[in-house]
Write a protein that holds these residues in place. Structure first.
Motif, mmCIF file in Angstrom:
data_model
loop_
_atom_site.group_PDB
_atom_site.id
_atom_site.type_symbol
_atom_site.label_atom_id
_atom_site.label_comp_id
_atom_site.label_asym_id
_atom_site.label_seq_id
_atom_site.Cartn_x
_atom_site.Cartn_y
_atom_site.Cartn_z
ATOM 1 N N ASP A 18 3.065 3.365 -3.532
ATOM 2 C CA ASP A 18 2.708 4.486 -4.436
ATOM 3 C C ASP A 18 3.479 5.749 -4.074
ATOM 4 O O ASP A 18 3.638 6.632 -4.896
ATOM 5 C CB ASP A 18 1.227 4.869 -4.416
ATOM 6 N N SER A 19 3.955 5.841 -2.813
ATOM 7 C CA SER A 19 4.688 7.057 -2.433
ATOM 8 C C SER A 19 6.066 7.107 -3.109
ATOM 9 O O SER A 19 6.674 8.156 -3.183
ATOM 10 C CB SER A 19 4.859 7.127 -0.916
ATOM 11 N N LYS A 54 0.829 -1.220 0.000
ATOM 12 C CA LYS A 54 0.000 0.000 0.000
ATOM 13 C C LYS A 54 0.863 1.270 0.000
ATOM 14 O O LYS A 54 0.466 2.294 -0.512
ATOM 15 C CB LYS A 54 -0.913 0.005 1.234
ATOM 16 N N ASP A 55 2.068 1.159 0.600
ATOM 17 C CA ASP A 55 2.923 2.354 0.747
ATOM 18 C C ASP A 55 3.766 2.616 -0.488
ATOM 19 O O ASP A 55 4.403 3.657 -0.592
ATOM 20 C CB ASP A 55 3.868 2.171 1.948
ATOM 21 N N CYS A 110 6.917 4.827 -6.174
ATOM 22 C CA CYS A 110 6.881 4.552 -7.620
ATOM 23 C C CYS A 110 5.444 4.377 -8.100
ATOM 24 O O CYS A 110 4.542 4.080 -7.305
ATOM 25 C CB CYS A 110 7.746 3.361 -8.018
ATOM 26 N N SER A 111 5.249 4.585 -9.422
ATOM 27 C CA SER A 111 3.894 4.526 -9.960
ATOM 28 C C SER A 111 3.403 3.074 -10.006
ATOM 29 O O SER A 111 4.211 2.136 -10.045
ATOM 30 C CB SER A 111 3.867 5.121 -11.357
ATOM 31 N N GLU A 112 2.073 2.923 -10.026
ATOM 32 C CA GLU A 112 1.462 1.590 -9.965
ATOM 33 C C GLU A 112 1.971 0.663 -11.081
ATOM 34 O O GLU A 112 2.245 -0.514 -10.859
ATOM 35 C CB GLU A 112 -0.047 1.758 -10.077
ATOM 36 N N GLU A 113 2.136 1.263 -12.292
ATOM 37 C CA GLU A 113 2.565 0.410 -13.419
ATOM 38 C C GLU A 113 4.039 -0.010 -13.314
ATOM 39 O O GLU A 113 4.494 -0.859 -14.078
ATOM 40 C CB GLU A 113 2.255 1.075 -14.773
#
Ligand code: FAD
Ligand code: FES
Length: 272
Positions: A152-153, A149-150, A155-158
Motif C-alpha cells: 500500500d505504500s 502488507k507493504d 500502489c493502491s489496493e485496486e
C-alpha cells in the motif's frame, strides 16, 4: 577491470544487522556495507557464507550504509544462512550488474516468489515518478506472497492483483493468467518482471505481441559475478556482466534459451 569494478569485487567482511522472517521459507538479511548501500534496483551481490559457499542474491533494499537481500531456503548455502543470527559474519562482493531503467508513465510489475523483492525495491523508487503503478504477484500459497502488507505504500489496493496456485489468497491461477486480461484492458508504457523464468518468458511473449517495453531480471549459475568464468552465459551475453536486467530486444536475441535451458554446474545444458 575498471577501478569501480575492482573495488566492488573486493570481498568485505561484515555483520548481519537484522534478520526478518518474511514467510516460512524466506528471510530478509540486512548487512552494513557502504558500497552496496548505493546499489540500484536490479543489481545483485555475491554473499559469502563462511565455510560453505558464495551465492548471488538480488538486492532488495539499499540505503544509509545498509543493504538487504530476501533469501529463500533451497539448499545447503541458503539453509546455513537461514540459521545465522544477528551479529554473525558474512562476506560481500558487489554491487554487480546493471539495473532496471526507471521510467515514467503507466508501469506494471510482475513478480513471482522471491522475484517480488527486487521489484518492491524498484517500486519504491519509481512510485513518485510513475503516472500509475500496478503490481501482479504470484506465489504457490498465501504465506509465500511477499511484501503484500507493504505494497500500500507504493500502489493502491485496486492496482494489486495477487494469485496463488492453491487458491489460499487472491485468484487461484498463475500470475500470467490475469496479466493477459489486464493487458487487453489497460495500456502500459513499461513492464518489469522478476521471478521463475517460465513466468517471465510468458510475460515476454505477451509484451512482445503487444509491442510493450519490457525489462526482465534473469538468473543463471554464477561463480565470479564479473564476466570472467562464463558460467552465466545466455546466447552472446553473460548475465552477471551484461545483465541481469535484459530488455525486449535483447531477449528476442536469446529467445531459444530464454525460459527453456541454461548451463548446469558441470557445464552441460539443462532444461529450465
Ligand atoms: C542474479 C541472481 C540473483 C538471485 N537473487 C536471489 C534472491 O534475491 N533470493 C533468493 O532466494 N535467491 C536468489 N538467487 C538464487 C540463489 O543464488 C540460489 O537459490 C542459491 O545460490 C542456492 O544455493 P544453495 O546452496 O542454497 O542451493 P543449491 O542446492 O546449491 O542449489 C539450488 C538451486 O539454486 C541455484 N543455484 C545454486 N547455486 C547457484 C549459483 N552460484 N548461482 C545461481 N544459481 C545457483 C540452482 O538453480 C540450483 O539448482 C539469485 C540468483 C542469481 C543468479
Ligand atoms: S558468473 Fe562468471 S561470467 Fe558471469
Amino acid at each position: 577491470m575498471s577501478d569501480s569494478l575492482t573495488k566492488a569485487n573486493t570481498i568485505r567482511a561484515t555483520n548481519i544487522l537484522r534478520v526478518k522472517t518474511e514467510s516460512p521459507t524466506v528471510k530478509t538479511f540486512t548487512m552494513a556495507d557502504n558500497l552496496c548501500a548505493k546499489a540500484n534496483p536490479g543489481q545483485f551481490l555475491m554473499l559469502w557464507i563462511p565455510g560453505i559457499d558464495e551465492i548471488p542474491l538480488s538486492i532488495s533494499d539499499a540505503k544509509e550504509g545498509e543493504v538487504s537481500v530476501a533469501v529463500k531456503q533451497v539448499g545447503d548455502a541458503t539453509k546455513h544462512l537461514h540459521d545465522m543470527k544477528t551479529g554473525e559474519t558474512v562476506g560481500i562482493r558487489g554491487p554487480f550488474g546493471n539495473s532496471f531503467t526507471e521510467t515514467r508513465g503507466r508501469v506494471l510489475l510482475v513478480g513471482g516468489g522471491t522475484g517480488t523483492a527486487p521489484l518492491f525495491f524498484l517500486a519504491k523508487k519509481v512510485s513518485a515518478k510513475a503516472d500509475k503503478l500496478s503490481f501482479v504477484m504470484g506465489a504457490k500459497t498465501k504465506n509465500e506472497l511477499l511484501f503484500l502488507k507493504d505494497l500500500d505504500s507504493v500502489c493502491s489496493e485496486e492496482s494489486v492483483i495477487s494469485t496463488t496456485e492453491d487458491g489460499s489468497y487472491g485468484m487461484q491461477c498463475l500470475a500470467t493468467e490475469p496479466l493477459e486480461k489486464l493487458l487487453d484492458k489497460q495500456k502500459f508504457n513499461m513492464i518489469y518482471t522478476c521471478g521463475p523464468e517460465q513466468m517471465m518468458r510468458k510475460v515476454f511473449d505477451l509484451a512482445d505481441q503487444r509491442g510493450i517495453a519490457l525489462e526482465a531480471s534473469l538468473e543463471r549459475l554464477m561463480r565470479c559475478g564479473i564476466g570472467l568464468c562464463g558460467s552465466c552465459v545466455i546466447g552472446k551475453y553473460r548475465v552477471c556482466r551484461d545483465g541481469p536486467i535484459f530488455n525486449l530486444s535483447q531477449l528476442r536475441e536469446v529467445v531459444d534459451e530464454f525460459g527453456t535451458s541454461k548451463l548446469g554446474f558441470d557445464g552441460n545444458r539443462i532444461p529450465i
